[in-house]
Design a protein around this motif. Structure first.
Motif, mmCIF file in Angstrom:
data_model
loop_
_atom_site.group_PDB
_atom_site.id
_atom_site.type_symbol
_atom_site.label_atom_id
_atom_site.label_comp_id
_atom_site.label_asym_id
_atom_site.label_seq_id
_atom_site.Cartn_x
_atom_site.Cartn_y
_atom_site.Cartn_z
ATOM 1 N N GLU A 1 0.862 -1.169 0.000
ATOM 2 C CA GLU A 1 0.000 0.000 0.000
ATOM 3 C C GLU A 1 0.901 1.223 0.000
ATOM 4 O O GLU A 1 1.867 1.300 0.763
ATOM 5 N N ILE B 1 1.245 5.718 -0.630
ATOM 6 C CA ILE B 1 0.553 6.972 -0.355
ATOM 7 C C ILE B 1 1.153 8.029 -1.272
ATOM 8 O O ILE B 1 2.339 7.965 -1.610
ATOM 9 N N ASP C 1 -5.005 13.017 6.353
ATOM 10 C CA ASP C 1 -5.456 11.878 5.562
ATOM 11 C C ASP C 1 -4.525 10.684 5.768
ATOM 12 O O ASP C 1 -4.968 9.540 5.855
ATOM 13 N N ALA C 2 -3.225 10.954 5.857
ATOM 14 C CA ALA C 2 -2.255 9.885 6.111
ATOM 15 C C ALA C 2 -2.507 9.238 7.470
ATOM 16 O O ALA C 2 -2.430 8.018 7.600
ATOM 17 N N GLY D 1 -5.313 8.955 8.954
ATOM 18 C CA GLY D 1 -6.488 8.104 8.784
ATOM 19 C C GLY D 1 -6.149 6.779 8.126
ATOM 20 O O GLY D 1 -6.662 5.730 8.507
ATOM 21 N N ILE D 2 -5.252 6.809 7.152
ATOM 22 C CA ILE D 2 -4.820 5.578 6.477
ATOM 23 C C ILE D 2 -4.061 4.685 7.452
ATOM 24 O O ILE D 2 -4.275 3.474 7.506
ATOM 25 N N LYS E 1 -6.621 3.171 9.874
ATOM 26 C CA LYS E 1 -7.503 2.197 9.227
ATOM 27 C C LYS E 1 -6.790 0.886 8.905
ATOM 28 O O LYS E 1 -7.343 -0.192 9.075
ATOM 29 N N ASN E 2 -5.531 0.975 8.445
ATOM 30 C CA ASN E 2 -4.847 -0.208 7.926
ATOM 31 C C ASN E 2 -3.764 -0.785 8.825
ATOM 32 O O ASN E 2 -3.136 -1.769 8.471
ATOM 33 N N ARG F 1 -0.688 0.010 9.569
ATOM 34 C CA ARG F 1 0.653 -0.071 8.996
ATOM 35 C C ARG F 1 1.594 0.774 9.840
ATOM 36 O O ARG F 1 1.181 1.714 10.494
ATOM 37 N N LEU G 1 4.599 3.734 5.236
ATOM 38 C CA LEU G 1 4.037 3.697 3.890
ATOM 39 C C LEU G 1 5.017 4.342 2.913
ATOM 40 O O LEU G 1 5.493 5.459 3.157
ATOM 41 N N ARG H 1 4.386 6.278 11.070
ATOM 42 C CA ARG H 1 3.474 6.793 12.085
ATOM 43 C C ARG H 1 4.176 7.836 12.945
ATOM 44 O O ARG H 1 3.574 8.829 13.333
#
Length: 153
Positions: free
Chosen positions: A101, A103, A111-112, A114-115, A118-119, A121, A124, A138
Motif C-alpha cells: 500500500e 501513499i 489523511d495519512a 487516517g490511512i 484504518k490499515n 501499517r 508507507l 506513524r
C-alpha cells in the motif's frame, strides 16, 4: 453616558495557516532500500546498523516491488528454527510484502493519519508520479502533529 474606548478602531486580524501539512513535508527522503535478491541476514544487519525497522524493496530499475520489515525477518527466524535450517540462504523476495500500500506525496498528514489508523501499517512508501520519493511512518505523523499543535486545524 456610554463607555468610551481609548483604544481606537481595532483591525480584524485573520490568522493564516501557513504550517506545512503535506506528507512530502514530513516524509523521510533518504531511504535504506533493499533488493529482492538480498539475503535476510544482510537485511537484519542493515536494520540494526541504520536503526530502522523496515524499508522498500526495489527492482534493478528502481521501481517499488515490495517492502521488508522486522516482522518479515521474525517470520524467517521462526521458520528456520522450526525446520532447523540456517537463515543464510533466505532471500528477501520470499518474505517481503508484495502488495504494498502506498501513499501520494501531495496528501495531507491528516489523511495519512487516517490511512495509518484504518490499515494498521507502521510505514508507507510515498510515490510521486509512480516513482518512490520517500517513506512516511506513524512517528513522522506524530512529529507533524506536535509541530502543528500550536495551530488551529
Amino acid at each position: 453616558m456610554g463607555i468610551k474606548s481609548f483604544q481606537g478602531i481595532r483591525k480584524v486580524v485573520k490568522k493564516e495557516f501557513d504550517a506545512p501539512i503535506l506528507v512530502e513535508d514530513y516524509m523521510t527522503r533518504k531511504l535504506v532500500s533493499f533488493s529482492p535478491e538480498q539475503s535476510i541476514l544482510e537485511v537484519m544487519e542493515l536494520f540494526t546498523k541504520h536503526n530502522i525497522s523496515g524499508g522498500p524493496v526495489l527492482d534493478t530499475n528502481g521501481f517499488l516491488v515490495g517492502i521488508i520489515s522486522e516482522a518479515d525477518c521474525m517470520k524467517t527466524i521462526s521458520e528456520s528454527r522450526y525446520f532447523n535450517q540456517p537463515i543464510l540462504d533466505k532471500r528477501v523476495d520470499n518474505y517481503m510484502t508484495k502488495n504494498v500500500e502506498t501513499i501520494g506525496n501531495d496528501i495531507s498528514i491528516f489523511d495519512a493519519a487516517g490511512i495509518f489508523h484504518k490499515n494498521n501499517r507502521r510505514r508507507l512508501p510515498v510515490l510521486k508520479d509512480g516513482l518512490l520519493v520517500g517513506q512516511i511512518s506513524r512517528k513522522d505523523i506524530v512529529i507533524a502533529a506536535l509541530k502543528l499543535s500550536g495551530q488551529n486545524w
